[in-house]
Design a protein around this motif. Structure first.
Motif, PDB file in Angstrom:
ATOM      1  N   GLN A 294       0.038   9.142  -4.806  1.00 34.37           N
ATOM      2  CA  GLN A 294      -0.328  10.157  -3.821  1.00 34.37           C
ATOM      3  C   GLN A 294      -0.683  11.480  -4.483  1.00 34.37           C
ATOM      4  O   GLN A 294      -1.637  12.150  -4.106  1.00 34.37           O
ATOM      5  CB  GLN A 294       0.821  10.181  -2.834  1.00 34.37           C
ATOM      6  N   ARG A 295       0.059  11.822  -5.532  1.00 36.08           N
ATOM      7  CA  ARG A 295      -0.197  13.097  -6.187  1.00 36.08           C
ATOM      8  C   ARG A 295      -1.580  13.106  -6.838  1.00 36.08           C
ATOM      9  O   ARG A 295      -2.352  14.043  -6.675  1.00 36.08           O
ATOM     10  CB  ARG A 295       0.868  13.369  -7.228  1.00 36.08           C
TER      11      ARG A 295
ATOM     12  N   ALA B 242      -0.005  14.612   2.094  1.00 31.30           N
ATOM     13  CA  ALA B 242       0.254  13.180   1.943  1.00 31.30           C
ATOM     14  C   ALA B 242       0.227  12.493   3.305  1.00 31.30           C
ATOM     15  O   ALA B 242      -0.338  11.415   3.458  1.00 31.30           O
ATOM     16  CB  ALA B 242       1.592  12.953   1.258  1.00 31.30           C
TER      17      ALA B 242
ATOM     18  N   LEU C 273       0.823  -1.203   0.000  1.00 32.10           N
ATOM     19  CA  LEU C 273       0.000   0.000   0.000  1.00 32.10           C
ATOM     20  C   LEU C 273       0.857   1.252   0.000  1.00 32.10           C
ATOM     21  O   LEU C 273       0.535   2.241  -0.665  1.00 32.10           O
ATOM     22  CB  LEU C 273      -0.903   0.019   1.230  1.00 32.10           C
TER      23      LEU C 273
ATOM     24  N   THR D 248       2.302  19.718  -0.043  1.00 36.50           N
ATOM     25  CA  THR D 248       2.062  18.391  -0.629  1.00 36.50           C
ATOM     26  C   THR D 248       2.432  17.291   0.362  1.00 36.50           C
ATOM     27  O   THR D 248       1.687  16.331   0.538  1.00 36.50           O
ATOM     28  CB  THR D 248       2.890  18.216  -1.910  1.00 36.50           C
TER      29      THR D 248
ATOM     30  N   ILE E 223      -5.466   5.346   4.253  1.00 35.78           N
ATOM     31  CA  ILE E 223      -4.889   4.110   3.737  1.00 35.78           C
ATOM     32  C   ILE E 223      -4.700   3.069   4.829  1.00 35.78           C
ATOM     33  O   ILE E 223      -4.991   1.900   4.630  1.00 35.78           O
ATOM     34  CB  ILE E 223      -3.549   4.430   3.061  1.00 35.78           C
TER      35      ILE E 223
ATOM     36  N   TYR F 111       0.878   4.163  -2.606  1.00 35.08           N
ATOM     37  CA  TYR F 111       0.559   5.517  -2.171  1.00 35.08           C
ATOM     38  C   TYR F 111       1.619   6.502  -2.630  1.00 35.08           C
ATOM     39  O   TYR F 111       1.309   7.615  -3.062  1.00 35.08           O
ATOM     40  CB  TYR F 111       0.439   5.541  -0.643  1.00 35.08           C
TER      41      TYR F 111
ATOM     42  N   LEU G 241      -2.705   9.798   5.031  1.00 38.87           N
ATOM     43  CA  LEU G 241      -2.218   8.446   5.276  1.00 38.87           C
ATOM     44  C   LEU G 241      -3.214   7.580   6.068  1.00 38.87           C
ATOM     45  O   LEU G 241      -3.379   6.401   5.760  1.00 38.87           O
ATOM     46  CB  LEU G 241      -0.870   8.515   5.991  1.00 38.87           C
TER      47      LEU G 241
END
Lengths: 338, 307
Positions: A324-325, B115, A316, B111, B122, A320, B119
């Motif tokens: 991610q972007r 991110a 994962l 950014t 996820i 990611y 997280l």
């Protein structure tokens, strides 16, 4: 800015002076806020990352470091022995293969069925549309646990209008411990949180200009051709969002896995991780990197579990890092917000 | 003949059914059928015979009587779940709105910050959480004699103990419940942050959808950032509070770590009391729906829709 009205004075000072003071105050305010913001974000990031970092360091520690009070975050002796043992015990590659298989197929099926349904709800006027869409919302709200038992029995004795019973004489097919309880609902918009995906796709398609479809119609494009030639291309950001959600939630799912798959018959990542402590204890102490005759310390179990969860997270995290972007930016353009 | 001819729009509409047909089939087969079936099950005892399927034995309201009057855990878990929801959902909403506002600003490293804050989408509800909720892992840490934070399952020395002491000394005694609410939130911060990933995403998307011209106009009129926030930002995304409330309520009630979920799974799958598990799930669901209905009713009056 500095030269505006430089000749005018106010209470014995030039306007220039006031302009400079205001500017510096504004700058101070901006800086102060930037610092506060940085502290807050670093704090929140720490909370999120801390367990992952701890698990990672525990995973690469050798056994002596675990019992060494002077070692806290940075191991003295880095060892990959944990990984070797855990990969063998949880049958990592088999679990990864099975998990990827289920995740990829359900994702593709969900993507197709939910995009179609979202488009249907967004761009067609038909009788009962509002009621049917309310049913989509209803499937989001009803927790899957309410229908768990019936769903289990449904797949245990799977039958469609008694067809299978009619031909074989048995009471339905047993689909437990197969992949069908994942694929069949996914193909018909009933997989994990699929109502949400329909909602996202509908919101997106609703925002598209109607002229596109009309132009296609005038040029002799049928409804289905219009859909996949014209409407699908701009939908890529929304599709990416749905794709990522779908992959992540399916991969992480433990609820349906526990319901439909026995870990000894069909091993996926989440169930393998769940069984890891038991499997580890079942091993002979000598196989898990202990000296002959040594007892299994609770800390060993913590270490193995940490290794297992890091291992299961790796796919994962790789995904990611690459996606991610798109994930972060596509959300902004998905039209989650109508 | 005229009566049966359809307009272009109507003819097109019929094709709409083709597009939503997967949903219609799935809804009937994998939702409506099990949904009704589980109602029926809740009035029966399910008798599993290996070869010839299963039989149902009529019980009437016995399952319902059992769970309220006999079962030792059900009422307790029910009250705890509802209490949890009322404690956590407001904090999750406020936190995720706040985090989204932060992430919506322009700064260096945005950014990366985004991110990291996404997280939890996820990893939460996933395998890592599983490990953290694993009572065995926790117990083994406790046995090892370390100080353990039950919310993270990791060693930590920082708790809100000092904070609550400090606040209680500073504030009058009648404030104590509020203080413990806030310090309790500090203790559970890990769970709360992890439960807010999707909500942050939704709020962020909502914030981005506000037309910038509104802010420009009000800035020219001399409004401050504070005023802009309460007069423009807040009303413009108020309808998304509704969406996030629904999501958070469902999420907290059905989290894997929720004791009621564990209970349902144990009764249904391990003890194979299918009828009883259905009845329990049904009462639970009915209460969720009732609470959600009341909350939405109260909220939707205050929501502003921009047309």
């Amino acid at each position: 800015m500095a030269n505006i009205g430089s000749g005018i004075t106010l209470r014995g000072r030039t306007v220039d002076y006031y302009a400079k003071r205001i500017m510096s105050f504004e700058r101070l305010k901006r800086w102060a806020w930037a610092i506060v913001r940085a502290i807050l974000l670093i704090g929140i990031s720490y909370i999120i990352l801390y367990p992952i970092i701890v698990q990672f360091t525990q995973a690469i520690m050798s056994r002596e470091d675990m019992f060494d009070a002077t070692v806290r975050f940075i191991p003295k002796n880095v060892s990959l022995h944990n990984f070797v043992v855990v990969i063998n015990t949880m049958k990592y590659w088999e679990a990864l293969l099975n998990s990827s298989y289920i995740t990829l197929v359900t994702t593709v099926l969900q993507l197709i069925s939910c995009t179609l349904a979202g488009y249907g709800f967004a761009r067609f006027k038909f009788w009962g549309r509002e009621i049917l869409f309310a049913l989509v919302i209803f499937t989001i709200i009803v927790p899957p646990q309410t229908i768990t038992t019936s769903l289990y029995l449904h797949f245990r004795y799977f039958d469609i209008f008694g067809i299978i019973n009619f031909f074989t004489g048995k009471r339905g097919l047993n689909l437990i411990d197969t992949v069908w309880p994942f694929f069949l609902p996914a193909a018909t918009c009933m997989g994990i949180r699929n109502g949400l995906y329909i909602f996202i796709m509908r919101q997106f398609f609703r925002g598209m200009p109607k002229e596109l479809e009309e132009a296609a119609l005038v040029d002799g494009c049928g409804v289905f051709k219009t859909f996949y030639l014209i409407m699908l291309r701009p939908a890529v950001p929304a599709l990416t969002t749905v794709l990522l959600f779908s992959v992540v939630w399916q991969y992480n799912d433990i609820f349906y896995v526990n319901l439909f798959l026995n870990v000894t018959k069909f091993r996926v990542m989440t169930s393998a991780l769940q069984m890891l402590p038991v499997d580890m204890l079942a091993l002979n102490a000598s196989n898990v990197g202990l000296e002959q005759g040594a007892t299994v310390n609770p800390l060993d179990r913590v270490r193995w579990l940490a290794t297992g969860s890091i291992l299961s997270l790796i796919p994962l995290i790789v995904l990611y890092i690459f996606a991610q972007r798109y994930f972060v930016e596509s959300i902004e353009r998905t039209g989650i917000v109508g | 003949m005229r009566r049966f001819s359809l307009s272009l729009e109507q003819r097109r509409g019929i094709k709409g059914y083709a597009f939503i047909s997967p949903f219609l089939i799935g809804f009937v087969m994998f939702f409506l059928y099990p949904f009704i079936h589980s109602v029926i099950l809740s009035f029966h005892t399910v008798d599993i015979q290996r070869e010839s399927g299963y039989g149902l034995i009529w019980e009437g309201l016995e399952n319902y009587r059992y769970m309220f009057r006999v079962d030792p855990d059900y009422n307790r878990h029910l009250v705890a779940s509802i209490q949890n929801m009322f404690l956590n959902v407001p904090i999750i909403l406020i936190f995720s709105f706040f985090a989204a506002t932060l992430l919506n600003q322009k700064f260096r490293g945005r950014t990366l910050a985004r991110a990291i804050l996404f997280l939890p989408v996820i990893i939460s509800s996933g395998v890592v959480m599983r490990f953290q909720d694993d009572p065995n892992a926790l117990r083994s840490l406790l046995e090892a004699g370390l100080s353990v934070d039950p919310s993270t399952g990791a060693q930590t020395g920082l708790r809100s103990f000092e904070l609550s002491l400090l606040l209680n000394q500073m504030l009058p005694p009648e404030m104590t419940p509020y203080v413990s609410y806030i310090t309790g939130a500090v203790d559970r911060i890990y769970d709360l942050v992890n439960a807010s990933g999707v909500q942050i995403l939704v709020f962020l998307a909502a914030l981005q959808s506000i037309p910038p011209s509104m802010f420009e106009a009000s800035y020219i009129e001399g409004a401050t950032g504070w005023e802009n926030f309460w007069k423009i930002t807040f009303p413009m995304i108020s309808s998304w509070f509704l969406v996030n409330t629904v999501y958070s309520i469902v999420d907290t009630f059905t989290a894997y770590s929720n004791p009621m979920m564990i209970k349902l799974q144990r009764v249904g799958l391990e003890q194979q009391q299918y009828g009883r598990a259905s009845a329990m799930a049904w009462v639970y669901f009915a209460i969720i729906m009732l609470l959600m209905g009341i909350i939405l009713k109260l909220m939707s009056k205050r929501v502003f829709y921009y047309e």
